[in-house]
Design a protein around this motif. Structure first.
Motif, PDB file in Angstrom:
ATOM      1  N   VAL A   7       0.855  -1.193   0.000  1.00 19.60           N
ATOM      2  CA  VAL A   7       0.000   0.000   0.000  1.00 19.60           C
ATOM      3  C   VAL A   7       0.890   1.243   0.000  1.00 19.60           C
ATOM      4  O   VAL A   7       2.054   1.188   0.432  1.00 19.60           O
ATOM      5  CB  VAL A   7      -0.923   0.023   1.240  1.00 19.60           C
ATOM      6  N   PRO A   8       0.378   2.367  -0.487  1.00 18.08           N
ATOM      7  CA  PRO A   8       1.171   3.603  -0.406  1.00 18.08           C
ATOM      8  C   PRO A   8       1.311   4.071   1.030  1.00 18.08           C
ATOM      9  O   PRO A   8       0.412   3.873   1.849  1.00 18.08           O
ATOM     10  CB  PRO A   8       0.347   4.594  -1.248  1.00 18.08           C
ATOM     11  N   LEU A   9       2.449   4.662   1.337  1.00 18.13           N
ATOM     12  CA  LEU A   9       2.707   5.187   2.683  1.00 18.13           C
ATOM     13  C   LEU A   9       2.788   6.710   2.619  1.00 18.13           C
ATOM     14  O   LEU A   9       3.474   7.266   1.758  1.00 18.13           O
ATOM     15  CB  LEU A   9       4.006   4.604   3.240  1.00 18.13           C
ATOM     16  N   ARG A  10       2.109   7.366   3.530  1.00 21.17           N
ATOM     17  CA  ARG A  10       2.082   8.817   3.574  1.00 21.17           C
ATOM     18  C   ARG A  10       3.103   9.320   4.577  1.00 21.17           C
ATOM     19  O   ARG A  10       3.246   8.770   5.656  1.00 21.17           O
ATOM     20  CB  ARG A  10       0.690   9.309   3.991  1.00 21.17           C
ATOM     21  N   LEU A  11       3.762  10.377   4.190  1.00 15.40           N
ATOM     22  CA  LEU A  11       4.690  11.017   5.108  1.00 15.40           C
ATOM     23  C   LEU A  11       4.095  12.321   5.638  1.00 15.40           C
ATOM     24  O   LEU A  11       4.099  12.577   6.834  1.00 15.40           O
ATOM     25  CB  LEU A  11       6.034  11.294   4.407  1.00 15.40           C
ATOM     26  N   ALA A  12       3.591  13.168   4.745  1.00 17.93           N
ATOM     27  CA  ALA A  12       3.008  14.445   5.148  1.00 17.93           C
ATOM     28  C   ALA A  12       1.921  14.825   4.166  1.00 17.93           C
ATOM     29  O   ALA A  12       2.028  14.567   2.964  1.00 17.93           O
ATOM     30  CB  ALA A  12       4.073  15.533   5.205  1.00 17.93           C
ATOM     31  N   THR A  13       0.883  15.442   4.673  1.00 18.69           N
ATOM     32  CA  THR A  13      -0.206  15.951   3.845  1.00 18.69           C
ATOM     33  C   THR A  13      -0.271  17.455   4.005  1.00 18.69           C
ATOM     34  O   THR A  13      -0.359  17.959   5.124  1.00 18.69           O
ATOM     35  CB  THR A  13      -1.544  15.312   4.250  1.00 18.69           C
ATOM     36  N   LEU A  14      -0.221  18.165   2.886  1.00 12.21           N
ATOM     37  CA  LEU A  14      -0.159  19.627   2.886  1.00 12.21           C
ATOM     38  C   LEU A  14      -1.471  20.172   2.329  1.00 12.21           C
ATOM     39  O   LEU A  14      -1.818  19.921   1.171  1.00 12.21           O
ATOM     40  CB  LEU A  14       1.022  20.098   2.042  1.00 12.21           C
TER      41      LEU A  14
END
Length: 666
Positions: free
Chosen positions: A240-247
């Motif tokens: 699955v995709p991994l998120r680091l930061a959401t802006l």
């Protein structure tokens, strides 16, 4: 037999209570068994002192286990008290970290100590295990708002164990009717309570909210690309995709991350509702060369095994105020929004004020607004607009790790409209592709944001998914009413989100979707940002741990008990006068000290036959010219002590063995 039954009842209640934490049931079982060690200690010292000693040792161990995880606290009481609101504001189930386990383990240990000593005393009934099990069960129900036993099955199991123990072990007849009434009431509660709205204890605690100064990770994509095969971290779990930061916030010059974070699970709900179709998954992560405050996570995090991780409620971004470090291991569980292609095809976007921040484009240049309008001129639905923008941004533009960084209007105009010879013209990193998409989407009314993270990586032979620096990327997301945030991929068009077949079908309906830069380009002048002086840090006052009073609390009771024990030994070998002096000590502790003018037989009246015999023996030993030794004087003194203690109120018995007054009685 009573002790074994009591341990079984508490073990069931403790394991049920331990389900409020993540995977540490064995520790709660060990705490029950350790609490019953107090029975062995009771053989060497009075029951009250045995309980006090075990509790002091337990709280001392809890302090040393939790103090390293509670920064800024050196006082033992403050450290232990601080663990309670931390637990109430932690995720569910709570991560198994020392500071979050401490309050639960101390409760189980304390209940086990008190119950074991109470049951071990002769003549006591078996209500103590029932009370202890009720305390643990209700504590678990309150801590989880009733989620760990929604149907009352564990409550019924506990009732069955209690009923069986009372009927088999409690032989006294008068106890049976009250036991039946109590069991009937508890059984009724066990059936009725699960259907009642659960009380939420977190409402009593204001969750801590922290302002964290965190840099925008978008410009770091270029440096990660230059690092190539450097291992940032590795994961184990689904692809699955991994998120680091959401802006989510755009100023016209750059994207900004949220600065206010709180504990996972207790922060306010997001400003936009989550989607109706969720797929929950969990991954294990081990940090390598990754640095900074951001913590890789999957989807919208639901639980993480890091007690100090904080979350932005709107984006689900996780941060560590102290930063990640090499070798850090944790497990994160999150929910992915997975709407179907058919659902997206007819989805709408919200138009209420809650999406204002996701549409904000301060002083948008005419060039970008007109370009966005041309892209969606033939699109009929929000989904068709989103697919058309993805196609146009990707068309005839190439990824370039060495392209200039930045996501300002001016940089995006060069990326979209620049000609040969301009630095960054028609080329950029994932930062420019994602930023251009999000700005154009906002220009046509699609709520959007930018995510920095890592697309799915295949597993190697060992089952690990090694995420390297070159795998770092960014992608935009669009919010659809009822289905949440949906990712798009303007770099390759093949990322997670809508299927390629669905996008191709939309593009076929739109025929050839193109757009030309407007003839008049009105670029945004540089933003004049006010200069803000850096905050002056307050001087840090070093305060070492001063455990003097804490050691006094631990040692003074033991010292008093030792002195009292030494006096008791001395009187025991003093014959009848020593035994009578022990009786006078007992009367002093009971608040019934006789007058100095009374004789021993006068004092013994009303204290039973043993006291009367001992008084005569003490007088004879004191006044006879050659008294013979008496062998049973001390046993008479102990019988008298039992008679006196039956009339003593409970509050005098609490510190009976520690009261220092007998030490200076002549």
């Amino acid at each position: 037999m009573k002790l074994l039954w009591s341990a079984l009842v508490l073990l069931v209640a403790a394991l049920h209570f331990g389900r409020a934490w993540d995977g540490m049931l064995v520790l709660f079982g060990l705490c029950v068994l350790l609490g019953f060690v107090a029975v062995l200690l009771k053989q060497k010292m009075p029951a009250g002192l045995a309980v006090l000693t075990m509790l002091i040792l337990g709280f001392t161990g809890g302090f040393f286990a939790a103090r390293d995880a509670v920064p800024g606290r050196t006082d033992p009481t403050q450290v232990l008290l601080d663990t309670v609101p931390r637990l109430l504001t932690a995720a569910r189930p709570a991560p198994a970290t020392p500071e979050l386990l401490t309050p639960g383990l101390l409760l189980v240990f304390g209940v086990s100590v008190v119950v074991s000593v109470s049951v071990a005393r002769k003549g006591n009934s078996l209500f103590a295990p029932a009370v202890g099990a009720a305390v643990l069960y209700m504590s678990g129900a309150l801590l989880t708002a009733g989620r760990i036993d929604p149907h009352g099955l564990v409550a019924l199991l506990l009732l069955g164990l209690l009923a069986g123990g009372w009927l088999l072990l409690e032989r006294r007849g008068p106890v049976a009717p009250p036991v039946g009434v109590v069991l009937a009431c508890l059984a009724l509660l066990a059936v009725v309570l699960p259907s009642v709205d659960a009380f939420e204890p977190r409402k009593l605690v204001r969750p801590p909210v922290t302002d964290v100064e965190i840099a925008n990770p978008l410009p770091q994509l270029a440096s990660w690309a230059a690092m190539g095969d450097t291992e940032l971290f590795r994961t184990r779990g689904p692809e699955v995709p991994l998120r680091l930061a959401t802006l989510s916030d755009y100023t016209g010059a750059s994207w900004e991350a949220a600065s206010t974070y709180g504990p996972l699970g207790v922060v306010a709900p997001p400003d936009l509702p989550v989607g109706n179709r969720l797929d929950e998954t969990s991954v294990d992560v081990q940090i390598g060369a990754l640095s900074g405050e951001w913590v890789p996570a999957v989807g919208r995090p639901r639980a993480v095994s890091l007690s100090d991780a904080m979350v932005d409620p709107n984006s689900g971004s996780l941060v560590l105020a102290d930063g990640v470090r090499t070798g850090l291991r944790y497990t994160v569980r999150g929910a992915l929004e997975t709407p179907s292609d058919e659902e997206l095809a007819v989805a709408s976007v919200p138009a209420d004020p809650s999406v204002r921040r996701y549409l904000a484009l301060p002083r948008l240049p005419f060039s970008l607004a007109e370009y966005a309008r041309q892209i969606v001129v033939n699109a009929q639905t929000p989904y068709e607009k989103a697919v058309a923008i993805e196609q146009v941004v990707r068309l005839d533009r190439r990824p370039d790790a060495e392209a200039p960084v930045g996501s300002s209007y001016a940089r995006l105009e060069t990326f979209l409209f620049g000609t040969n010879g301009d630095a960054g013209a028609q080329a950029g990193t994932a930062e420019q592709f994602a930023s251009a998409y999000a700005v154009l989407a906002r220009a046509v009314g699609l709520p959007s944001r930018v995510v920095v993270g890592f697309q799915p990586v295949p597993a190697d032979a060992s089952g690990d998914r090694v995420v390297r620096a070159a795998d770092a990327t960014a992608w935009p997301e669009v919010y659809f009413t009822g289905w949440g945030w949906v990712p798009f991929d303007p770099v390759s068009g093949n990322g997670s989100g809508p299927s390629a077949a669905s996008k191709r079908e939309v593009l076929n309906r739109l025929a050839s979707t193109t757009a030309k830069p407007p003839t008049t380009q009105a670029s945004l002048p540089p933003l004049a940002l006010p200069s803000v002086a850096p905050p002056v840090a307050a001087p840090v006052v070093a305060s070492g741990f001063k455990p003097l009073w804490f050691l006094a609390v631990l040692l003074v009771p033991l010292l008093l008990w030792g002195l009292r024990f030494g006096r008791r030994l001395r009187l025991r070998f003093g014959g009848a006068p020593g035994a009578w002096s022990y009786v006078l000590d007992v009367l002093l502790l009971a608040g019934r000290s006789p007058s100095v003018h009374q004789t021993a037989p006068d004092v013994a009246r009303g204290l039973g036959s043993a006291a009367a015999r001992l008084a005569v023996l003490a007088d004879r030993a004191a006044f006879a010219p050659d008294p013979a030794p008496v062998a049973d004087a001390w046993s008479l003194a102990r019988e008298t002590r039992k008679v006196v203690r039956r009339t003593v109120p409970w509050y005098r018995k609490v510190f009976w063995s520690l009261d220092p007054r007998p030490l200076w009685r002549r």
